[in-house]
Enzyme design. Sequence first.
Site, PDB file in Angstrom:
ATOM      1  N   TYR A  56      -4.771  -2.137  13.603  1.00 52.18           N
ATOM      2  CA  TYR A  56      -5.975  -1.450  13.147  1.00 52.18           C
ATOM      3  C   TYR A  56      -7.196  -2.107  13.793  1.00 52.18           C
ATOM      4  O   TYR A  56      -7.566  -3.228  13.477  1.00 52.18           O
ATOM      5  CB  TYR A  56      -6.113  -1.503  11.623  1.00 52.18           C
ATOM      6  CG  TYR A  56      -5.000  -0.819  10.857  1.00 52.18           C
ATOM      7  CD1 TYR A  56      -4.070   0.013  11.482  1.00 52.18           C
ATOM      8  CD2 TYR A  56      -4.885  -1.011   9.489  1.00 52.18           C
ATOM      9  CE1 TYR A  56      -3.060   0.624  10.768  1.00 52.18           C
ATOM     10  CE2 TYR A  56      -3.870  -0.393   8.757  1.00 52.18           C
ATOM     11  CZ  TYR A  56      -2.964   0.415   9.410  1.00 52.18           C
ATOM     12  OH  TYR A  56      -1.961   1.010   8.683  1.00 52.18           O
ATOM     13  N   GLN A 179       6.994   2.199   3.377  1.00 50.49           N
ATOM     14  CA  GLN A 179       5.663   2.822   3.406  1.00 50.49           C
ATOM     15  C   GLN A 179       5.705   4.100   4.240  1.00 50.49           C
ATOM     16  O   GLN A 179       5.582   4.064   5.456  1.00 50.49           O
ATOM     17  CB  GLN A 179       4.614   1.859   3.970  1.00 50.49           C
ATOM     18  CG  GLN A 179       3.200   2.395   3.833  1.00 50.49           C
ATOM     19  CD  GLN A 179       2.160   1.450   4.407  1.00 50.49           C
ATOM     20  OE1 GLN A 179       1.652   1.685   5.489  1.00 50.49           O
ATOM     21  NE2 GLN A 179       1.845   0.396   3.698  1.00 50.49           N
ATOM     22  N   LEU A 210      -4.116  11.582  -0.361  1.00 45.50           N
ATOM     23  CA  LEU A 210      -5.091  12.667  -0.470  1.00 45.50           C
ATOM     24  C   LEU A 210      -5.133  13.525   0.793  1.00 45.50           C
ATOM     25  O   LEU A 210      -6.090  14.268   1.017  1.00 45.50           O
ATOM     26  CB  LEU A 210      -6.481  12.097  -0.769  1.00 45.50           C
ATOM     27  CG  LEU A 210      -6.601  11.314  -2.077  1.00 45.50           C
ATOM     28  CD1 LEU A 210      -8.020  10.790  -2.270  1.00 45.50           C
ATOM     29  CD2 LEU A 210      -6.178  12.167  -3.267  1.00 45.50           C
ATOM     30  N   ALA A 211      -4.081  13.422   1.611  1.00 47.18           N
ATOM     31  CA  ALA A 211      -3.984  14.246   2.829  1.00 47.18           C
ATOM     32  C   ALA A 211      -5.248  14.117   3.677  1.00 47.18           C
ATOM     33  O   ALA A 211      -5.851  15.103   4.080  1.00 47.18           O
ATOM     34  CB  ALA A 211      -3.703  15.706   2.477  1.00 47.18           C
ATOM     35  N   ARG A 230     -14.467  12.090   7.664  1.00 44.85           N
ATOM     36  CA  ARG A 230     -13.447  11.579   8.575  1.00 44.85           C
ATOM     37  C   ARG A 230     -13.057  12.612   9.617  1.00 44.85           C
ATOM     38  O   ARG A 230     -12.704  12.280  10.747  1.00 44.85           O
ATOM     39  CB  ARG A 230     -12.210  11.141   7.785  1.00 44.85           C
ATOM     40  CG  ARG A 230     -11.119  10.546   8.652  1.00 44.85           C
ATOM     41  CD  ARG A 230      -9.973  10.006   7.831  1.00 44.85           C
ATOM     42  NE  ARG A 230     -10.378   8.850   7.065  1.00 44.85           N
ATOM     43  CZ  ARG A 230      -9.536   8.140   6.307  1.00 44.85           C
ATOM     44  NH1 ARG A 230      -8.278   8.497   6.214  1.00 44.85           N
ATOM     45  NH2 ARG A 230      -9.963   7.091   5.633  1.00 44.85           N
ATOM     46  N   GLY A 286      -7.675   5.068   0.873  1.00 47.04           N
ATOM     47  CA  GLY A 286      -8.742   4.540   1.703  1.00 47.04           C
ATOM     48  C   GLY A 286     -10.062   4.970   1.093  1.00 47.04           C
ATOM     49  O   GLY A 286     -10.100   5.916   0.299  1.00 47.04           O
ATOM     50  N   ASN A 296     -11.059   7.378  -7.686  1.00 49.10           N
ATOM     51  CA  ASN A 296      -9.624   7.402  -7.428  1.00 49.10           C
ATOM     52  C   ASN A 296      -8.845   6.478  -8.357  1.00 49.10           C
ATOM     53  O   ASN A 296      -7.740   6.813  -8.792  1.00 49.10           O
ATOM     54  CB  ASN A 296      -9.356   7.027  -5.970  1.00 49.10           C
ATOM     55  CG  ASN A 296      -9.846   8.074  -4.992  1.00 49.10           C
ATOM     56  OD1 ASN A 296     -10.045   9.231  -5.345  1.00 49.10           O
ATOM     57  ND2 ASN A 296     -10.061   7.671  -3.745  1.00 49.10           N
TER      58      ASN A 296
END
Length: 318
Positions: A56, A179, A210-211, A230, A286, A296
């Site tokens: 990342y 995962q 949350l796709a 995003r 995220g 959330n």
Amino acid sequence: MNYRQLGSSGLRVSEISLGSWLTYGEGGYVDSGKARETIDKAYELGVNFFDTANTYMRGEAEKVVGQALSSYPRESYVLATKVWGGMGDGPNDRGLSRKHIMEQCHASLKRLNKDYIDLYYCHHFDPTTPMDETLRAMDDLISQGKVLYLGVSNWTAAQITEAVHLADQKLLNRIVASQPPYNMFRREIEHELIPACTRFGIGQVVYSPLAQGVLAGKYKDTEDAPAGSRATHSAGGKSIRQYMLEENLAKVAQLRDVAAELELTLSQLAIAWILRQPNVSSALIGASQASQIEENLAASGVTLTPEALDRVEKILNS
């Protein structure tokens, strides 16, 4: 915040955890300062499980996560990172060879500024490396105290089954976590992966619950993404296209009505729906701002009635 066992291990993790994919570091979707704010808010509200990976932002995410968590006692949180992806241009700078695993574990520990990694994932399966070599390298890291638990990410049920049998045969530490992606629009793990992992005592730590924001109700139209979301980011926009379909957005509109009747937000409904699965140890979210964390995390402890689950199922199958 509620906590669940990580598979059949003795480790207890928050049933909602915080990830850092496409999020932290220079060039990421969220700058380092806001990333620290989300980590602080999550920790304040009871999250004890934080996820990152060496790839990342080429190590930058690990640095940010490590710095943010340095404010808290090391024993108070569970820290996960990963190995597999390319970290250089050399022929041995990727994969699950003993060389790459050992070198990247040491590099991750340095970037995180930690003495050990709680959960170390094989980020993807590596068909070019004997599984015995990979499992022995991971087992040695556990014996050395640099890693406490072994996980895999994006592995199939067949690959996990082979790994479990090989570990038992060679008296190596077993995998305790898997995962995979899992949400209302991606349910393939229900067919083989969850049954296999349930049998072997392996817990799911699912990502994209949350796709990529579609199940948070952010997007009303396939071509009209809100500014700064995003979907407008160069990296995140590519991954979200798989969910930005008209049929999905139509279902989101119906799901929003169900959530409202239950006095939940859409994202809380989506996360609670995932946590209905007993094999799910944690849903990995995220966030770009602290308010999203608060919303959330309120899904923790929500139990959906059979009637609500039936309504959701009918919408998803329509």
